[in-house]
Design a protein around this motif. Structure first.
Motif, mmCIF file in Angstrom:
data_model
loop_
_atom_site.group_PDB
_atom_site.id
_atom_site.type_symbol
_atom_site.label_atom_id
_atom_site.label_comp_id
_atom_site.label_asym_id
_atom_site.label_seq_id
_atom_site.Cartn_x
_atom_site.Cartn_y
_atom_site.Cartn_z
ATOM 1 N N ARG A 28 0.800 -1.230 0.000
ATOM 2 C CA ARG A 28 0.000 0.000 0.000
ATOM 3 C C ARG A 28 0.837 1.286 0.000
ATOM 4 N N PRO A 29 1.911 1.396 0.814
ATOM 5 C CA PRO A 29 2.656 2.674 0.813
ATOM 6 C C PRO A 29 3.156 3.074 -0.572
ATOM 7 N N GLY A 30 3.730 2.112 -1.300
ATOM 8 C CA GLY A 30 4.254 2.419 -2.626
ATOM 9 C C GLY A 30 3.167 2.670 -3.641
ATOM 10 N N ILE A 31 2.073 1.908 -3.543
ATOM 11 C CA ILE A 31 0.955 2.101 -4.471
ATOM 12 C C ILE A 31 0.317 3.466 -4.257
ATOM 13 N N THR A 32 0.174 3.848 -2.994
ATOM 14 C CA THR A 32 -0.371 5.178 -2.673
ATOM 15 C C THR A 32 0.555 6.274 -3.186
ATOM 16 N N PHE A 33 1.859 6.074 -3.043
ATOM 17 C CA PHE A 33 2.833 7.049 -3.552
ATOM 18 C C PHE A 33 2.680 7.222 -5.065
ATOM 19 N N SER A 34 2.523 6.114 -5.769
ATOM 20 C CA SER A 34 2.352 6.197 -7.222
ATOM 21 C C SER A 34 1.080 6.948 -7.591
ATOM 22 N N SER A 35 -0.027 6.612 -6.909
ATOM 23 C CA SER A 35 -1.313 7.203 -7.264
ATOM 24 C C SER A 35 -1.443 8.659 -6.840
ATOM 25 N N LYS A 36 -0.614 9.098 -5.901
ATOM 26 C CA LYS A 36 -0.702 10.482 -5.418
ATOM 27 C C LYS A 36 0.454 11.337 -5.952
ATOM 28 N N VAL A 37 1.678 10.959 -5.576
ATOM 29 C CA VAL A 37 2.848 11.793 -5.893
ATOM 30 C C VAL A 37 3.243 11.680 -7.357
ATOM 31 N N LEU A 38 3.393 10.446 -7.845
ATOM 32 C CA LEU A 38 3.800 10.286 -9.243
ATOM 33 C C LEU A 38 2.767 10.867 -10.195
ATOM 34 N N LEU A 39 1.511 10.830 -9.778
ATOM 35 C CA LEU A 39 0.450 11.412 -10.597
ATOM 36 C C LEU A 39 0.682 12.905 -10.789
ATOM 37 N N ARG A 40 1.037 13.589 -9.722
ATOM 38 C CA ARG A 40 1.264 15.042 -9.811
ATOM 39 C C ARG A 40 2.539 15.362 -10.598
ATOM 40 N N VAL A 41 3.561 14.534 -10.430
ATOM 41 C CA VAL A 41 4.794 14.736 -11.204
ATOM 42 C C VAL A 41 4.502 14.562 -12.697
ATOM 43 N N ALA A 42 3.683 13.574 -13.023
ATOM 44 C CA ALA A 42 3.331 13.339 -14.428
ATOM 45 C C ALA A 42 2.580 14.531 -15.018
ATOM 46 N N ILE A 43 1.676 15.113 -14.233
ATOM 47 C CA ILE A 43 0.928 16.276 -14.714
ATOM 48 C C ILE A 43 1.867 17.457 -14.934
ATOM 49 N N ILE A 44 2.818 17.650 -14.028
ATOM 50 C CA ILE A 44 3.782 18.741 -14.184
ATOM 51 C C ILE A 44 4.582 18.559 -15.479
#
Length: 345
Positions: A73-89
């Motif tokens: 869960r920690p890594g999956i949550t990181f992908s769905s939250k943080v990596l999502l915003r990095v991708a948008i940037i």
């Protein structure tokens, strides 16, 4: 009692020690499914769906068969939250402000009409169908602006649940893919020049990938105009986001009461990257085309991994109960949007 306390302390320590591993493993797991989605695109049929949609489907199927991998869960949550915003940037690099404002002002006005119609009519039909308003809004934004990227940008503003975001992205991927294939099939029968067909595709289709897929058979000039029309819609994501922030703050809609919403700072990153890509990279700072394409690929992989994280949280039971009516609203809107874009060409 003391033994139970010691057991709880030990469990907490074990969880703390294993957290870095669980975090890394969770992130890698989302990229692994993203890779499976990428590999499947080499199979006929899946190539039309694309890497993102295919990866989401795999994630949803995995979640239904094996359940949510709690350990990861920690890594999956990181992908769905943080990596999502990095991708948008990073996605902002795809937007050339000079091209949109210099060559596409006429298209920009039409794009405003398209976006306003897509969102307002989807929400109207959602009210008529008594559909879930959060999923409907996300689907309307994705239909009107730029698919998954727009949904990902708006979801934090309206505090959408991960499942609602994933459902919306899945619907956009499905309908956009079907429409792009349909556009190719009916092109020979349309009273449009190649350039007009390209503009129509760019004004009405959902994702950049869908626009490219539909317009490419019409030739390079048609594809260029299609992407220009689409980039105008991407550009309008910026003011649209701030309009939705204003509405949410003033009315408290899509949130529990008139609560404070967290400002989506990643949108400023999106704007900054657009400015850098337009006025700095390739000018003040020399950047090769291969390097830019590499950055585009990274943003695609990050977005795919993030969507995998969201897809793992989807429950098909709620998908059946929550998604059918918003899907019907979005499908009807998409059909009428194609007609509207054809009329205002």
């Amino acid at each position: 009692m003391g033994r139970e306390h010691d057991s709880n302390v030990r469990a907490k320590k074990e969880a703390s020690v294993s957290f870095p591993f669980r975090w890394i493993a969770g992130v890698l797991f989302t990229f692994f499914i993203a890779f499976l989605g990428f590999m499947l695109t080499f199979i006929p049929g899946f190539s039309y769906l694309g890497q993102l949609a295919t990866a989401i489907i795999i994630a949803i199927i995995y979640s239904q068969i094996f359940g949510y991998p709690e350990f990861l869960r920690p890594g999956i949550t990181f992908s769905s939250k943080v990596l999502l915003r990095v991708a948008i940037i990073l996605y902002g690099l795809r937007l050339n402000i000079h091209t949109v404002l210099g060559d596409g002002l006429g298209l920009l006005a039409k794009d405003m009409i398209v976006i306003a119609f897509a969102i307002l009519f989807t929400m109207y039909l959602a009210k008529v169908f008594k559909a879930d308003k959060t999923i409907s809004l996300l689907a309307g934004v994705g239909t009107g602006v730029c698919g998954a990227a727009a949904i990902a940008a708006i979801a934090p503003i309206i505090k959408a649940e991960d499942e609602d975001t994933a459902i919306s992205v899945g619907m956009i991927a499905l309908v956009g893919t079907l429409f792009s294939i349909l556009y190719i099939l009916i092109k020979p029968f349309l009273p449009l020049t190649d350039i007009q067909y390209g503009i129509w595709s760019g004004m009405s289709l959902h994702e950049l990938a869908h626009v490219a897929l539909a317009a490419e058979p019409a030739g390079e000039d048609a594809l260029a105009m299609a992407l220009l029309a689409k980039l105008g819609r991407v550009f309008l994501l910026i003011p649209l986001s701030f309009i939705i922030i204003f509405i949410v703050k003033r009315t408290g809609r899509f949130s529990k009461g008139k609560q404070q919403i967290t400002f989506p700072w990643f949108l400023l990153g999106f704007v900054m990257m657009s400015v850098l890509g337009t006025f700095v990279f390739g000018k003040s700072i020399p950047v090769s085309e291969n390097m830019m394409n590499g950055i585009y690929s990274i943003s695609t992989w990050l977005l795919t991994a993030a969507m995998v994280g969201l897809g793992l949280s989807v429950n098909l039971q709620s998908l059946r109960t929550k998604a059918l009516r918003p899907f019907m609203a979005m499908l009807i809107t998409s059909v009428l949007l194609s007609v509207l874009a054809f009329i205002i060409l």
